[in-house]
Design a protein around this motif. Structure first.
Motif, mmCIF file in Angstrom:
data_model
loop_
_atom_site.group_PDB
_atom_site.id
_atom_site.type_symbol
_atom_site.label_atom_id
_atom_site.label_comp_id
_atom_site.label_asym_id
_atom_site.label_seq_id
_atom_site.Cartn_x
_atom_site.Cartn_y
_atom_site.Cartn_z
ATOM 1 N N ASN A 81 57.737 -42.105 19.276
ATOM 2 C CA ASN A 81 57.815 -41.142 18.179
ATOM 3 C C ASN A 81 58.638 -41.736 17.059
ATOM 4 O O ASN A 81 59.400 -42.677 17.265
ATOM 5 N N ASP A 82 58.433 -41.190 15.854
ATOM 6 C CA ASP A 82 59.161 -41.679 14.687
ATOM 7 C C ASP A 82 60.142 -40.641 14.161
ATOM 8 O O ASP A 82 60.573 -40.699 13.020
ATOM 9 N N GLY A 83 60.468 -39.662 14.990
ATOM 10 C CA GLY A 83 61.378 -38.596 14.596
ATOM 11 C C GLY A 83 60.661 -37.320 14.208
ATOM 12 O O GLY A 83 61.231 -36.234 14.295
ATOM 13 N N SER A 84 59.411 -37.434 13.769
ATOM 14 C CA SER A 84 58.650 -36.238 13.416
ATOM 15 C C SER A 84 57.257 -36.190 14.043
ATOM 16 O O SER A 84 56.669 -35.137 14.148
ATOM 17 N N ARG A 85 56.743 -37.330 14.458
ATOM 18 C CA ARG A 85 55.403 -37.385 15.051
ATOM 19 C C ARG A 85 55.434 -38.172 16.347
ATOM 20 O O ARG A 85 56.216 -39.086 16.510
ATOM 21 N N GLY A 86 54.521 -37.803 17.256
ATOM 22 C CA GLY A 86 54.398 -38.510 18.523
ATOM 23 C C GLY A 86 53.170 -39.408 18.524
ATOM 24 O O GLY A 86 52.173 -39.128 17.853
ATOM 25 N N PHE A 87 53.233 -40.494 19.281
ATOM 26 C CA PHE A 87 52.160 -41.479 19.341
ATOM 27 C C PHE A 87 51.910 -41.904 20.783
ATOM 28 O O PHE A 87 52.846 -41.964 21.582
ATOM 29 N N GLU A 88 50.676 -42.212 21.089
ATOM 30 C CA GLU A 88 50.315 -42.906 22.319
ATOM 31 C C GLU A 88 50.199 -44.374 21.952
ATOM 32 O O GLU A 88 49.545 -44.731 20.959
ATOM 33 N N VAL A 89 50.816 -45.244 22.740
ATOM 34 C CA VAL A 89 50.854 -46.674 22.428
ATOM 35 C C VAL A 89 50.231 -47.461 23.576
ATOM 36 O O VAL A 89 50.529 -47.203 24.740
ATOM 37 N N GLU A 90 49.378 -48.406 23.223
ATOM 38 C CA GLU A 90 48.824 -49.375 24.172
ATOM 39 C C GLU A 90 49.136 -50.760 23.620
ATOM 40 O O GLU A 90 48.858 -51.031 22.462
ATOM 41 N N LEU A 91 49.712 -51.607 24.452
ATOM 42 C CA LEU A 91 50.170 -52.915 24.008
ATOM 43 C C LEU A 91 49.763 -53.969 25.022
ATOM 44 O O LEU A 91 49.847 -53.723 26.225
ATOM 45 N N THR A 92 49.311 -55.125 24.543
ATOM 46 C CA THR A 92 48.948 -56.238 25.416
ATOM 47 C C THR A 92 49.668 -57.491 24.932
ATOM 48 O O THR A 92 49.614 -57.816 23.740
ATOM 49 N N VAL A 93 50.326 -58.186 25.846
ATOM 50 C CA VAL A 93 51.006 -59.442 25.536
ATOM 51 C C VAL A 93 50.249 -60.561 26.248
ATOM 52 O O VAL A 93 50.084 -60.528 27.471
ATOM 53 N N LYS A 94 49.796 -61.539 25.473
ATOM 54 C CA LYS A 94 49.052 -62.677 26.010
ATOM 55 C C LYS A 94 49.977 -63.876 26.174
ATOM 56 O O LYS A 94 50.974 -63.994 25.468
ATOM 57 N N PRO A 95 49.644 -64.804 27.076
ATOM 58 C CA PRO A 95 50.461 -66.006 27.221
ATOM 59 C C PRO A 95 50.311 -66.904 26.000
ATOM 60 O O PRO A 95 49.277 -66.900 25.328
ATOM 61 N N GLY A 96 51.354 -67.653 25.700
ATOM 62 C CA GLY A 96 51.315 -68.583 24.575
ATOM 63 C C GLY A 96 52.712 -68.933 24.130
ATOM 64 O O GLY A 96 53.678 -68.775 24.877
ATOM 65 N N LYS A 97 52.804 -69.384 22.890
ATOM 66 C CA LYS A 97 54.077 -69.824 22.334
ATOM 67 C C LYS A 97 54.384 -69.035 21.068
ATOM 68 O O LYS A 97 53.502 -68.429 20.470
ATOM 69 N N ASN A 98 55.667 -69.077 20.649
ATOM 70 C CA ASN A 98 56.038 -68.390 19.423
ATOM 71 C C ASN A 98 55.198 -68.913 18.255
ATOM 72 O O ASN A 98 54.594 -69.977 18.338
#
Length: 140
Positions: free
Chosen positions: A48-65
């Motif tokens: 949430n950002d203080g006033s709204r709610g969110f559903e979050v989906e996140l994927t992290v792949k292998p690799g380098k910076n």
């Protein structure tokens, strides 16, 4: 731009040079970090950002910076507006990734350009910070 000389053992005769472009950020070429395995995979949860709610989906792949290894969507719960982003890894340590983020589609992407980070927690969850939004994510 970094220019490297090779085969220079004959005082310039027959020396070859190659040009390698550096990433747009200020990360030194020699500072290359791999993403720790504990970050890899899919994560889901709420934010949430203080006033709204969110559903979050996140994927992290292998690799380098300096590569765009983090993809996520954020869907606002009331409107259904969905923002899709990718994150380029700027800094890495064993518990936190700092990201430079850009939108790739959707709506409600108002916080782009603000610092974003994901941080592993002792309980196995992940703290998510993107602009004003914060939340906790878990593996599905």
């Amino acid at each position: 731009m970094v220019v490297a000389q090779t085969n220079s053992d004959t005082a310039g005769a027959g020396a070859k040079s190659s040009t390698v472009d550096r990433p747009a950020d200020t990360t030194p070429v020699s500072a290359v970090w791999s993403i720790p395995k504990s970050f890899l995979g899919q994560w889901r949860g709420g934010a949430n950002d203080g006033s709204r709610g969110f559903e979050v989906e996140l994927t992290v792949k292998p690799g380098k910076n300096s590569e765009e290894l983090v993809a996520w969507s954020q869907t606002e719960k009331t409107s259904g507006n969905r923002c899709e982003r990718v994150g380029r890894v700027v800094t890495v340590d064993e518990t936190e990734l700092t990201l430079a983020v850009r939108p790739i589609g959707g709506a409600d992407c108002g916080d782009d350009g603000k610092p974003s980070a994901i941080q592993l927690q002792p309980d196995g969850s992940m703290l998510y910070r993107a602009g004003a939004s914060t939340g906790t994510l878990h593996r599905p």
